[in-house]
Design a protein around this motif. Structure first.
Motif, PDB file in Angstrom:
ATOM      1  N   ALA A 782       0.826  -1.208   0.000  1.00 56.48           N
ATOM      2  CA  ALA A 782       0.000   0.000   0.000  1.00 56.48           C
ATOM      3  C   ALA A 782       0.861   1.260   0.000  1.00 56.48           C
ATOM      4  O   ALA A 782       0.548   2.247  -0.692  1.00 56.48           O
ATOM      5  CB  ALA A 782      -0.928  -0.018   1.209  1.00 56.48           C
ATOM      6  N   LEU A 783       1.950   1.249   0.752  1.00 51.90           N
ATOM      7  CA  LEU A 783       2.854   2.409   0.781  1.00 51.90           C
ATOM      8  C   LEU A 783       3.496   2.617  -0.589  1.00 51.90           C
ATOM      9  O   LEU A 783       3.651   3.766  -1.056  1.00 51.90           O
ATOM     10  CB  LEU A 783       3.930   2.203   1.850  1.00 51.90           C
ATOM     11  CG  LEU A 783       3.466   2.336   3.306  1.00 51.90           C
ATOM     12  CD1 LEU A 783       4.531   1.796   4.255  1.00 51.90           C
ATOM     13  CD2 LEU A 783       3.139   3.792   3.634  1.00 51.90           C
ATOM     14  N   ALA A 790      10.654   4.301  -0.232  1.00 49.50           N
ATOM     15  CA  ALA A 790      11.660   3.995   0.795  1.00 49.50           C
ATOM     16  C   ALA A 790      11.013   3.392   2.032  1.00 49.50           C
ATOM     17  O   ALA A 790      11.522   2.424   2.612  1.00 49.50           O
ATOM     18  CB  ALA A 790      12.421   5.273   1.155  1.00 49.50           C
ATOM     19  N   GLN A 791       9.890   3.988   2.450  1.00 56.91           N
ATOM     20  CA  GLN A 791       9.184   3.465   3.618  1.00 56.91           C
ATOM     21  C   GLN A 791       8.642   2.072   3.333  1.00 56.91           C
ATOM     22  O   GLN A 791       8.621   1.198   4.216  1.00 56.91           O
ATOM     23  CB  GLN A 791       8.049   4.415   4.003  1.00 56.91           C
ATOM     24  CG  GLN A 791       7.384   4.062   5.333  1.00 56.91           C
ATOM     25  CD  GLN A 791       6.277   5.035   5.709  1.00 56.91           C
ATOM     26  OE1 GLN A 791       6.038   6.028   5.021  1.00 56.91           O
ATOM     27  NE2 GLN A 791       5.609   4.742   6.802  1.00 56.91           N
ATOM     28  N   ALA A 792       8.220   1.851   2.093  1.00 56.47           N
ATOM     29  CA  ALA A 792       7.706   0.529   1.713  1.00 56.47           C
ATOM     30  C   ALA A 792       8.794  -0.530   1.839  1.00 56.47           C
ATOM     31  O   ALA A 792       8.557  -1.641   2.328  1.00 56.47           O
ATOM     32  CB  ALA A 792       7.166   0.577   0.291  1.00 56.47           C
ATOM     33  N   VAL A 793      10.007  -0.199   1.391  1.00 54.71           N
ATOM     34  CA  VAL A 793      11.119  -1.157   1.471  1.00 54.71           C
ATOM     35  C   VAL A 793      11.429  -1.510   2.918  1.00 54.71           C
ATOM     36  O   VAL A 793      11.605  -2.681   3.274  1.00 54.71           O
ATOM     37  CB  VAL A 793      12.370  -0.586   0.762  1.00 54.71           C
ATOM     38  CG1 VAL A 793      13.590  -1.469   1.050  1.00 54.71           C
ATOM     39  CG2 VAL A 793      12.130  -0.505  -0.743  1.00 54.71           C
ATOM     40  N   THR A 794      11.503  -0.487   3.775  1.00 54.15           N
ATOM     41  CA  THR A 794      11.782  -0.724   5.201  1.00 54.15           C
ATOM     42  C   THR A 794      10.698  -1.604   5.823  1.00 54.15           C
ATOM     43  O   THR A 794      10.986  -2.562   6.567  1.00 54.15           O
ATOM     44  CB  THR A 794      11.863   0.610   5.957  1.00 54.15           C
ATOM     45  OG1 THR A 794      12.895   1.409   5.377  1.00 54.15           O
ATOM     46  CG2 THR A 794      12.159   0.371   7.430  1.00 54.15           C
ATOM     47  N   GLY A 825       7.959  -0.792  -8.960  1.00 56.16           N
ATOM     48  CA  GLY A 825       9.391  -0.539  -9.043  1.00 56.16           C
ATOM     49  C   GLY A 825      10.027  -0.090  -7.747  1.00 56.16           C
ATOM     50  O   GLY A 825      11.121   0.493  -7.772  1.00 56.16           O
ATOM     51  N   PHE A 826       9.407  -0.388  -6.585  1.00 59.94           N
ATOM     52  CA  PHE A 826       9.985   0.076  -5.320  1.00 59.94           C
ATOM     53  C   PHE A 826      11.088  -0.846  -4.816  1.00 59.94           C
ATOM     54  O   PHE A 826      11.863  -0.472  -3.929  1.00 59.94           O
ATOM     55  CB  PHE A 826       8.891   0.254  -4.253  1.00 59.94           C
ATOM     56  CG  PHE A 826       8.361  -1.036  -3.675  1.00 59.94           C
ATOM     57  CD1 PHE A 826       8.803  -1.495  -2.441  1.00 59.94           C
ATOM     58  CD2 PHE A 826       7.412  -1.787  -4.353  1.00 59.94           C
ATOM     59  CE1 PHE A 826       8.305  -2.666  -1.903  1.00 59.94           C
ATOM     60  CE2 PHE A 826       6.911  -2.957  -3.825  1.00 59.94           C
ATOM     61  CZ  PHE A 826       7.354  -3.409  -2.586  1.00 59.94           C
TER      62      PHE A 826
END
Length: 945
Positions: A782-783, A790-794, A825-826
């Motif tokens: 969702a992020l 960046a927040q999604a990866v963390t 593409g995150f």
């Protein structure tokens, strides 16, 4: 005594055994089951097989069941293994090393100086016996004879089943001899189902008996009989070989055949009065005789007793085989017992009972025999007292199953004699049945006692209502439990009664899953704990903390663990055995959800089985199956659930039986076997259609996650929606497993926002890895869709870390998130897919692994097959060794370091370290050196094969 020099009429049976012995070193082992009545010739037939085995160079070991050791676990196996290892040091065999401690239970000579009795699941001991048989067989082979298995204890019967299942892997022939009675019926049926060689001995026909008579005469017995006498032997023997030999002895001495009973009586008549009295006393003890008990009962010193026994053996009434005294045959004893007059029978029984108490160590077997002897002596009060004392000793020692057996026998005697202590002994039996985990039997007996107590004994009435309420709680019948609790409230009571009421009221509210019950139950439990502590009621205080922990488990695993740790401290300080097992089960469940650990559940399950606390064992065993399934050991989960289900059905735990079907269905779904999964999941719903928790599990985990294994997202979504329709407000026993996976699918479809997922996550159970993984993955997707890459990866890394110990669920999440990674593409989808493929391959899930390889190839990434799949043999698969772990094990044979193995497999040294630790745990070994020895041994066998 006349003995036929050859075995007559058994050519086919002899050939079957000799053929199995001859083939055992070439085509693998075999099991033979010899079944027949007393006197039919089982021992003589087995002796022929033993002779054939020794001629071919096979080692032979033997053990037997007995009435004296029928309550001693694994007595036949212990006798057989001890006989061949006596004087032999612990062998240098890497395959036995992990099992040294558990083998010490059966072979004292192999215990090390620091040996302590191990706490292992029964399956570990079964596997240890298989391995030690393989070791003893070596390259020459082994014949194992277990005689008189109709007297085998339940543990021996279970182990026989395990050995039969694996006998084809060993150069071992297992021979089981038994009468078609008692445990013999179970063993014979087990052998028949497994396709073993079955030898059902029938009586000899007249032609065979005639030949046997002729053979005896030619064998130099001195017997010279005419046709009339032969006809008499044929008629009188009724085809029993042993009787034929005894009849021929009578012909040799008196010139005409007698009935078998007359032969026994003539031999008795040849003995002096004291000898005859000793034989009759022996007959009251059983076929196998504890001779010191007989001499003690007759007030004989050892020297006189030895002379007496030698004279009795000399007339072929009894046998003294190296100190083991027994009647020549069961038929001999039957004649002697039948001729004992009632007055002498009563007198002998009384002195034998006193001698047993004086000369034998306390045990359930001793006390049951003593009680039976006192009954024969018409001293029922003494019999009841012996049994109640035996029950108390067994309970104090934590042997609950033995305690229940003794108490049940005592209560039966009070009913039979209508004694004044019938009600208190009956109430104690109800209490024991609750502790053992037999609620239905407790309800049946408690209800009849309640009818007798009401209006006459207020204290007994209150006690029975409380126990019946507990039994109904165990059976999940909350309404009936409430009826009994209302009756207790109406009667009033002391502080103990009030505290118990508080705990049981909370248990009913919790089990019935009433709206808002969590807060109410936690408050009720805290109140009950304080009341119980003030009144010094350790058991009730422990139960209150357990109830608080169960309620807290719905919202915070750390809070739940804290309450349960307090319960454990109370149980251990007060020495509450069964309550401690319940706490271990509950703590193990929390650790399963929080840490993906199963060690405490394994400990709880094993200890409960050893104590005979079958209710606690059933619950812990079911939770253990769940832990195995969650951590990727699907086949082990199915085996565990199947084992527990049989026990749940016997005890009447219909809800737990349904939960076992659920676990078997989940294991099959996780193993990518949809057809089998559908069968078990359907049975689970049929068994418990009104249990919302169970139905959520069926649809969310069995059907929903199972559909994700098949990569069928529409079917998974339908299953999660159906699970949600069954979900109560909060779940009492399991997490709502539909929420996380459903929200991840919604996030992939763009129908779930990050704020919505965060709100659900905040309200979910704190500390649960399941939620952290699925909801974390959903939040990451969702992020990413909101542009917060960046927040999604963390967030994704944290989610995958939480699911690290759940290999299947982690693989499913990676495969799903890879779609979002490709679209948004995150993050790079290739590492996610590679990790998912590795996990599917390790778990033996061929179709999902191949599907992911296809996706990798479509992205231009290499996706080679792993050679580890071909390295997984049945024994490795059985303990859950994955394909990757099999590769690591094989490379350990070359004495490579972790870094060298990592380079060969293109993984990190830390990953190799984890695989080595997992192998050590699954194979039950202490270190990598032992693993290397096992690997080299496996490679050598593979090369030679």
């Amino acid at each position: 005594m006349v003995r036929c020099p050859v075995v007559v009429g058994r050519d086919r049976e002899i050939a079957l055994g000799v053929g199995a012995v001859a083939a055992s070193r070439v085509t693998g082992g075999a099991a033979l089951a010899v079944v027949g009545e007393a006197g039919i010739g089982k021992t003589r037939l087995v002796a022929e097989w033993v002779r054939a085995a020794r001629l071919r160079g096979l080692a032979v070991i033997s053990g037997r069941g007995s009435t004296e050791n029928i309550a001693v676990p694994l007595a036949p196996w212990a006798e057989a293994l001890s006989s061949c290892t006596r004087g032999r040091p612990w062998p240098d065999d890497a395959l036995l090393t992990p099992y040294r401690a558990v083998l010490g239970l059966l072979i004292p000579a192999w215990r090390g100086q620091r040996w302590v009795a191990p706490s292992e699941p029964p399956g570990v001991l079964d596997e240890a016996i298989v391995r030690v048989l393989a070791h003893l067989a070596g390259t020459d082979g082994l014949l194992v004879v277990l005689d008189d298995m109709h007297w085998a204890d339940p543990a021996s019967v279970q182990t026989v089943g395990y050995v039969i299942d694996h006998i084809g892997e060993l150069p071992v022939v297992l021979c089981l001899a038994m009468r078609p009675e008692s445990a013999g019926v179970v063993v014979a049926a087990m052998a028949r189902r497994a396709g073993c060689i079955e030898v059902d001995l029938q009586r000899l026909d007249p032609t065979d008996v005639t030949e046997m008579v002729a053979r005896c005469a030619m064998g130099g017995s001195g017997t010279d009989i005419d046709h009339v006498q032969v006809d008499g032997v044929v008629a009188a023997s009724e085809g029993l070989p042993l009787v034929v030999e005894d009849l021929l002895a009578s012909v040799a001495s008196v010139g005409s055949p007698s009935r078998f009973a007359d032969i026994v009586r003539s031999r008795m008549g040849a003995l002096p009065l004291l000898h005859r009295r000793a034989v009759r006393a022996s007959a009251l003890l059983g076929e196998r005789v504890d001779w010191p008990v007989v001499t003690g009962a007759l007030s004989l010193d050892d020297a006189v007793g030895d002379e007496l026994l030698a004279d009795i053996v000399g007339v072929d009434l009894m046998v003294n085989d190296g100190g083991e005294v027994r009647f020549r045959h069961a038929l001999t004893r039957a004649v002697v017992v039948g001729d004992v007059l009632p007055a002498e029978r009563a007198g002998l029984a009384g002195v034998l009972a006193e001698s047993c108490l004086a000369r034998r160590r306390p045990s359930l077997a001793r006390d049951l025999q003593v009680a039976d002897l006192f009954v024969v002596a018409d001293d029922h009060d003494r019999a009841i007292r012996v049994l109640t004392e035996s029950a108390g000793r067994a309970e104090d020692a934590g042997e609950l199953a033995d305690a229940e057996v003794a108490a049940a026998r005592a209560y039966a005697l009070t009913v039979e004699r209508r004694t004044s202590n019938q009600l208190p002994i009956g109430i104690d039996l109800v209490r024991l049945r609750l502790r053992v985990g037999r609620p239905l039997e407790a309800i049946d007996l408690g209800g009849s006692l309640l009818a007798a107590a009401e209006g006459r004994d207020r204290q007994a009435t209150v006690a029975l209502h409380l126990m019946l309420a507990r039994a109904q709680v165990d059976c999940a019948d909350w309404d009936q439990a409430a009826i009994h609790l209302d009756a207790v409230r109406a009667s009033g009571g002391n502080d103990q009664v009030v505290a118990e009421l508080a705990v049981l009221d909370g248990a009913c509210a919790f089990g019935a899953d009433r709206p808002g019950q969590r807060v109410a139950v936690e408050f009720q439990a805290a109140k009950a704990a304080a009341m119980a502590h003030a009144a010094g009621l350790d058991r009730v205080e422990c139960e209150a903390y357990v109830l608080a922990g169960r309620a807290a488990r719905q919202h915070d695993l750390a809070t739940a663990a804290a309450s349960l740790e307090r319960a454990l401290a109370v149980a251990e300080t007060a020495g509450l055995g069964v309550e401690r097992l319940v706490v271990l089960d509950e703590l193990g469940t929390v650790e399963m959800l929080r840490d993906a650990r199963s060690d405490r559940l394994e400990r709880a399950y094993d200890e409960a089985l050893r104590a005979g606390a079958f209710g606690a064992a059933t619950s812990a065993g079911l939770n253990l199956a769940s832990a195995y399934a969650m951590t990727g050991r699907h086949r082990l989960a199915a085996e565990q659930a199947e084992e527990v289900q049989a026990r749940a059905a016997r005890l009447g735990f219909r809800g737990l039986e349904a939960a076992c079907e659920l676990m078997r269905g989940i294991a099959a779904a996780f193993d990518n076997d949809r057809a089998v999964a559908e069968v078990h999941l359907g049975r689970a719903e049929q068994l418990s259609p009104d249990d919302p928790d169970l139905r959520v599990g069926v649809w969310a985990i069995g059907h929903g996650v199972g559909a994700l294994v098949d990569d069928d997202r529409p079917r998974a979504r339908r299953a999660f929606e159906r699970a949600q329709s069954f979900a109560p407000e909060r779940h009492a026993r399991i997490l709502d497993a539909s929420v996380g996976p459903r929200l991840l699918l919604d996030a992939l479809d763009g129908t779930a926002r990050a704020e919505q997922i965060s709100a659900v996550w905040a309200a979910d159970v704190k500390g649960a890895r399941w939620s952290a993984m699925w909801l974390g993955a959903a939040s990451a997707v969702a992020l990413a869709r909101n542009g917060s890459g960046a927040q999604a990866v963390t967030t994704l890394h944290r989610a995958l870390d939480a699911g690290e110990r759940y290999p299947l669920f982690g693989a499913l999440a990676r495969r799903l998130v890879a779609d979002a990674a490709l679209a948004e593409g995150f993050t790079d989808p290739v590492p996610l897919l590679r990790d998912a493929e590795a996990a599917f391959t390790d778990l033996g899930l061929v179709r999902p692994a191949e599907s992911v390889r296809g996706r990798l190839r479509s992205l231009g990434a290499a996706a080679p097959r792993r050679r580890g799949e071909s390295l997984i043999t049945d024994d490795l698969a059985r303990v859950g060794v994955t394909a990757r772990e099999a590769e690591v094990l094989d490379l350990l044979a070359d004495r490579r370091t972790n870094r060298e193995i990592a380079a060969a497999l293109f993984v990190s040294p830390k990953t190799v370290e984890k695989h080595v630790a997992a192998l050590a745990m699954k194979l039950g070994v202490a270190n990598r050196q032992v693993l290397a020895e096992i690997a080299r041994s496996r490679r050598a066998r593979s090369t030679s094969g």
